[in-house]
Scaffold this active site. Structure first.
Site, PDB file in Angstrom:
ATOM      1  N   GLN A  15     -70.097 -28.386 -27.250  1.00 14.28           N
ATOM      2  CA  GLN A  15     -69.211 -27.391 -25.623  1.00 14.28           C
ATOM      3  C   GLN A  15     -69.385 -26.315 -25.468  1.00 14.28           C
ATOM      4  O   GLN A  15     -68.375 -25.840 -26.288  1.00 14.28           O
ATOM      5  CB  GLN A  15     -68.594 -28.239 -25.052  1.00 14.28           C
ATOM      6  N   SER A  23     -65.171 -23.452 -21.500  1.00  8.37           N
ATOM      7  CA  SER A  23     -64.598 -22.874 -21.736  1.00  8.37           C
ATOM      8  C   SER A  23     -64.669 -21.571 -22.071  1.00  8.37           C
ATOM      9  O   SER A  23     -65.191 -21.395 -23.176  1.00  8.37           O
ATOM     10  CB  SER A  23     -62.735 -23.345 -21.894  1.00  8.37           C
ATOM     11  N   GLU A  29     -68.438 -41.752 -14.626  1.00  9.02           N
ATOM     12  CA  GLU A  29     -69.494 -41.970 -16.029  1.00  9.02           C
ATOM     13  C   GLU A  29     -68.980 -41.390 -17.047  1.00  9.02           C
ATOM     14  O   GLU A  29     -68.972 -41.636 -18.106  1.00  9.02           O
ATOM     15  CB  GLU A  29     -71.349 -42.067 -15.771  1.00  9.02           C
ATOM     16  N   ASN A  67     -54.597 -32.886 -16.966  1.00  8.25           N
ATOM     17  CA  ASN A  67     -53.989 -33.920 -16.571  1.00  8.25           C
ATOM     18  C   ASN A  67     -53.420 -33.231 -15.231  1.00  8.25           C
ATOM     19  O   ASN A  67     -53.748 -33.565 -14.243  1.00  8.25           O
ATOM     20  CB  ASN A  67     -52.904 -34.956 -16.916  1.00  8.25           C
ATOM     21  N   GLU A  68     -52.771 -31.937 -14.659  1.00 14.36           N
ATOM     22  CA  GLU A  68     -52.542 -31.190 -13.287  1.00 14.36           C
ATOM     23  C   GLU A  68     -53.547 -31.472 -12.753  1.00 14.36           C
ATOM     24  O   GLU A  68     -53.495 -31.291 -11.441  1.00 14.36           O
ATOM     25  CB  GLU A  68     -51.676 -29.531 -14.352  1.00 14.36           C
TER      26      GLU A  68
END
Lengths: 354, 388
Positions: free
Chosen positions: B125, B128, B243, B371-372
């Site tokens: 990937q 970022s 998904e 998670n934030e």
């Protein structure tokens, strides 16, 4: 493999919700909450007039024959609107218990008919709790003595009311004497009936807790959009958002656990005890976190009698230890996982144990 | 509601189980974050592919079996239950695969999917950037269109296993001066192209698990763009979040360590029971992992009935990443003084499995959207709270 509900089941739930939103509005509930002596008959009669008390009575006895799976949706609505104990205890848990009694019990058919018509108030005394809900208003008490089921008339017992933090609950100690005359089932038969009744009661509470959690979340979201501080809705602050998102998470993960337990109970799965207790653990957790975070989001208002939150929050605290204390359900799952030699492979989730 | 498997599903399970029993390497492969381990995992992937077991839910023409998501869950239960190797190419197969399936042209599907299924092409990937992490729309790497190709310049980072991979996929700003999620294009870049420099970043375990990628006038043909020019954000986000979340970490991925944790507890009961909260945590881990499985079957049922699963899927990611932490932290608590031992240590036996998992679990609440960020998504899109 299909986890989904039928169209009918979903429509039914929606209809019940719509009906309860007016009949069991917070204003109506407040009457029952504010006055310990206030009659709950009015509300119950309205509900029974809709046929709700006939839901799980077998079709042969004039009911709808609705099973645990459909009830797992119903109980969420009952929780969401904080409907008093009697409805689920009579129409669901009690109806199941009476249906399971041997046909030789003389009053069985009569009781089922009366529940169907909404004319029988009953109370169930299970040894998981020292208190019996609605004993004061019951026309008949179904009491546990060892593994026996006893049908007891209120005339032959001493009832001592004990007030709950959920003041819509009518809890009492019941002093009574078992006799051959009151015994309706015993031995293995009675044992199975009580085991199933505890599971059904626990599952009924699980669904109600989940509904209560959703109600507390909805109230808190609404409040966080109204209340402004620092010139903004408090719901725009991440610290508030994250508390509410965590409640949503607890509710979502509890749903499939509740539904699997309902499916197991309806199909008499050998692991019903475990599945029901798992459902209770997840629903207890959801309701407990919803209560904790909701009062926090409501700030000082959350600590008042004035906001509606208090009724749903207190009911969740009370139900958390009804039909089995939370510790009892934790222990049942823990004992299964830790102290048996059962294989817990990922492939075993739906496997029926032989 | 009917919670039993059909005869066909049971047969599929048995077929997968038998194949794995005969083929899973007896010796655990070295980590795929090393050169040697990476190649051994590539060979394992080829073996899976030859048995048409690498991407069971893909259509047969791309090397799959055309299975539905229930079959895929069954496959995963058997796969993890058998202790089979980690899926080295999963970022490509599971994340990019779904995107190409939805937005790729017929030519792109034929060109990329089979080689992705066989792991002849390994994918990394490239999302970022140094200044675009949680704020991913702040991407600044550029792609200038020159007729039949783009010239890309810029820097990507936290690119998992990029030093060993063959290809990278990511978003690049193709419209000069565009802001936020506008003007981005979704491009596939061969990592052996001229002008690509890859610098490894050592992860917590000391291995080169991820990397920075620098692009210096790298030429990428237009055929390597997925979706239209400027539509990259839409392409990257559209593939059902549900998904992607589920495929990335199936329930069995947590049920298996939870099962091992129960065994670890039972084997060390006397020690563990000195702290009564340990037994409770072990039972909770197992129960949570099972709940995630129930939730997956429940959601798949809704998808099969044509329901759209929205932002609530962010809840899954929060749930499994926190569960992973609890599983491995609890194992550490049981292991006590030997939990810290590296694989090379004399006294390390099974411990290394737990330490590896413990380290990797620390990353769970960070990768794939912290998670934030997931909590913000839930609050804003599920609960309807204001963005600002």
């Amino acid at each position: 493999m299909d986890f989904t509900f039928t169209e009918d089941q979903l429509l039914f739930r929606e209809a019940i919700g719509r009906f309860l939103s007016t009949e069991a509005s917070p204003e109506n509930l407040r009457d029952i909450w504010s006055n310990e002596q206030a009659p709950i008959d009015n509300l119950l009669e309205q509900i029974c007039a809709q046929g709700l008390s006939a839901l799980s009575i077998p079709e042969a006895n004039g009911g709808l024959g609705m099973g645990d799976i459909a009830w797992s949706l119903m109980t969420q609505e009952l929780g969401y609107y904080a409907v008093v104990d009697q409805l689920a205890d009579a129409a669901y848990v009690g109806a199941g218990l009476i249906s399971a009694l041997p046909n030789t019990v003389a009053l069985k058919a009569e009781y089922l008919d009366k529940i169907c018509e909404g004319k029988l108030r009953l109370a169930i005394g299970h040894e998981c709790s020292p208190l019996v809900a609605d004993a004061q208003l019951a026309g008949v008490l179904l009491m546990q003595h060892n593994n026996e089921v006893h049908i007891v008339s209120p005339d032959n017992v001493r009832i001592t009311p004990n007030a709950s933090i959920d003041t819509s609950r009518r809890l009492a100690q019941v002093d009574w004497q078992p006799s051959d005359k009151t015994c309706a089932a015993s031995g293995e038969e009675g044992q199975i009936i009580w085991q199933e009744t505890l599971n059904r009661g626990a599952l009924s509470v699980a669904g109600q807790l989940l509904g209560l959690a959703q109600r507390m979340l909805d109230l808190s979201v609404e409040y966080s959009l109204q209340r402004k501080q620092f010139g903004k809705e408090i719901g725009s602050f991440q610290a508030v958002k994250h508390q509410l998102a965590d409640v949503a998470g607890k509710i979502e993960i509890a749903k499939p656990v509740l539904y699997r337990a309902a499916c197991s109970l309806e199909n008499k799965h050998p692991l019903s005890d475990i599945h029901v207790s798992q459902a209770r653990n997840f629903c207890n957790d959801a309701a407990a976190l919803a209560a904790r975070h909701s009062i926090q989001v409501h700030g000082a208002m959350g600590y008042t009698w004035e906001v509606d939150l208090q009724m749903y929050m207190k009911r969740s605290w009370a139900l958390n230890n009804t039909w089995g204390d939370s510790t009892c359900h934790q222990a049942r799952v823990q004992n299964y996982v830790l102290n048996t030699d059962v294989d817990l492979a990922p492939s075993k989730t739906f496997e029926v144990m032989s | 509601m009917e919670l039993t498997f059909s005869k066909e599903q049971q047969n599929f399970r048995l077929e997968v189980r038998e194949w794995l029993a005969a083929n899973v390497p007896k010796q655990k492969l070295p980590t795929y974050d090393t050169k040697e381990g990476f190649e051994l995992h590539r060979q394992w992937e080829k073996k899976l592919f030859d048995a048409t077991l690498s991407m069971v839910m893909w259509p047969t023409k791309y090397g799959g079996r055309g299975c539905d998501l229930i079959d895929w869950l069954i496959f995963e239960e058997e796969y993890y239950g058998a202790g089979a190797p980690g899926r080295v190419n999963q970022n490509g197969q599971l994340l990019l695969g779904s995107t190409i399936m939805e937005f790729g042209t017929a030519e792109q599907k034929a060109r990329f999917l089979p080689k992705m299924a066989s792991s002849e092409d390994m994918w990394a990937q490239a999302w970022s950037e140094p200044n675009a992490g949680s704020d991913m729309a702040n991407i600044s790497s550029k792609a200038e269109l020159h007729g039949d190709h783009y010239i890309i310049n810029g820097q990507k980072t936290w690119s998992t296993r990029a030093i060993y991979a063959d290809w990278a996929f990511g978003l690049f700003r193709s419209e000069a001066g565009s802001k936020r999620h506008h003007g981005l294009s979704f491009l596939l870049v061969p990592l052996d192209a001229e002008g690509v420099t890859i610098r490894p970043i050592k992860a917590l375990d000391g291995e080169d698990a991820f990397a920075e990628i620098f692009f210096d006038n790298v030429k990428v043909p237009v055929e390597n763009r997925i979706g239209d020019d400027g539509q990259g954000w839409h392409v990257a986000m559209a593939t059902a979040g549900f998904e992607r979340g589920l495929l990335l970490r199936s329930p069995a991925r947590f049920q298996q360590p939870a099962r091992r944790l129960v065994k670890l507890y039972r084997d060390n009961k006397a020690v563990a029971d000195r702290d009564a909260s340990i037994g409770a945590a072990v039972a909770k881990c197992w129960s949570d992992a099972e709940a995630y499985a129930l939730s997956a079957y429940n959601t798949v049922g809704r998808v099969n009935n044509g329901e759209k699963i929205g932002a609530e899927s962010s809840l899954n990611k929060i749930f499994w990443s926190e569960l992973d932490l609890l599983i491995f932290q609890t194992a550490m608590d049981i292991l006590g003084a030997t939990g810290q031992l590296l694989r090379s240590a004399e006294l390390a036996k099974e411990q290394a499995y737990w330490l590896d998992g413990f380290l990797f679990a620390q990353a769970g609440p960070i990768y794939a959207g912290t998670n934030e960020i997931q909590r913000n998504i839930v609050a804003e899109r599920v609960l309807g709270l204001p963005k600002k």
